[in-house]
Structures are given as structure tokens and as C-alpha cells.
Design a protein around this motif. Sequence first.
Motif, short mmCIF file in Angstrom:
data_model
loop_
_atom_site.label_atom_id
_atom_site.label_comp_id
_atom_site.label_asym_id
_atom_site.label_seq_id
_atom_site.Cartn_x
_atom_site.Cartn_y
_atom_site.Cartn_z
N LEU A 49 0.60 -1.34 0.12
CA LEU A 49 -0.17 -0.02 0.08
C LEU A 49 0.57 1.29 -0.05
O LEU A 49 0.48 2.31 -0.45
N GLY A 50 1.79 1.12 0.72
CA GLY A 50 2.53 2.66 0.71
C GLY A 50 3.78 3.04 0.02
O GLY A 50 4.47 3.77 0.67
N TRP A 51 3.80 2.56 -1.04
CA TRP A 51 5.25 2.83 -1.91
C TRP A 51 5.06 4.30 -2.48
O TRP A 51 6.15 4.84 -2.51
N ASN A 52 3.90 5.02 -2.39
CA ASN A 52 4.14 6.62 -2.76
C ASN A 52 3.75 7.37 -1.71
O ASN A 52 4.49 8.22 -1.55
N ILE A 53 2.78 7.01 -0.97
CA ILE A 53 2.28 8.15 0.22
C ILE A 53 3.48 8.24 1.40
O ILE A 53 3.93 9.08 2.07
N ILE A 54 3.68 6.88 1.80
CA ILE A 54 4.88 6.71 2.59
C ILE A 54 6.07 7.20 2.36
O ILE A 54 6.83 7.44 3.04
N TRP A 55 6.43 7.15 1.14
CA TRP A 55 7.65 7.46 0.33
C TRP A 55 7.99 8.99 0.70
O TRP A 55 8.77 9.17 1.23
N VAL A 56 6.75 9.80 0.46
CA VAL A 56 6.82 11.28 0.77
C VAL A 56 6.92 11.42 2.17
O VAL A 56 7.64 12.44 2.72
N LEU A 57 6.01 10.66 3.07
CA LEU A 57 6.21 10.95 4.48
C LEU A 57 7.65 10.59 5.00
O LEU A 57 8.06 11.51 5.89
N ASP A 58 8.24 9.53 4.66
CA ASP A 58 9.46 9.04 4.95
C ASP A 58 10.58 10.40 4.64
O ASP A 58 11.31 10.68 5.42
N LEU A 59 10.53 10.66 3.45
CA LEU A 59 11.30 11.84 2.96
C LEU A 59 11.32 13.02 3.91
O LEU A 59 12.12 13.55 4.25
N ILE A 60 10.13 13.56 4.21
CA ILE A 60 9.83 14.80 5.07
C ILE A 60 10.49 14.44 6.29
O ILE A 60 11.08 15.29 7.01
N LEU A 61 10.12 13.32 6.87
CA LEU A 61 10.45 12.94 8.21
C LEU A 61 11.95 12.85 8.31
O LEU A 61 12.63 13.10 9.24
#
Length: 74
Positions: A49-61
Amino acid sequence: MASKKKDYFGLGRLLSIILAIIPVTSLILGIVTRFQEKKFVAAILRLVLGWNIIWVLDLILMIFTGKILRLINF
């Protein structure tokens, strides 16, 4: 003095940020990191599920806190 745990296999913050910028590298390292921590459900959800949304969150965090997102702790 106890050392702080770093994300992406104990790499430094700058190198982890550089690796988090590349979507494919971030996906692979995020999944492998979660499997390494024995968080299998989180790794499978990241894969499915998280290959796109969690990628952005991981990058920001990663930029602001130096840690990747951990929604599920099991």
C-alpha cells in the motif's frame, strides 16, 4: 554514552536523506529495514500500500527528524 539508533542500517543522516530521495531505493530500504526490525506486518503493508504516500512521509520526516515513519510497531 549510548548511541542513537539511526535509520537505514545505521547510516548517517545525510546519507539516509540522499537514499530516501530516490523512490526505488527508499522503497527497498524501507521494506528491508522493517523486516530487519522484525516488523513483518509493517513491511508487507509498505510493499502493498505505501510505496507512494509513505515515501513522501519518509522523505519529509527524514529531513526534519532524521527518522523514517513507523505507523505500526508489530
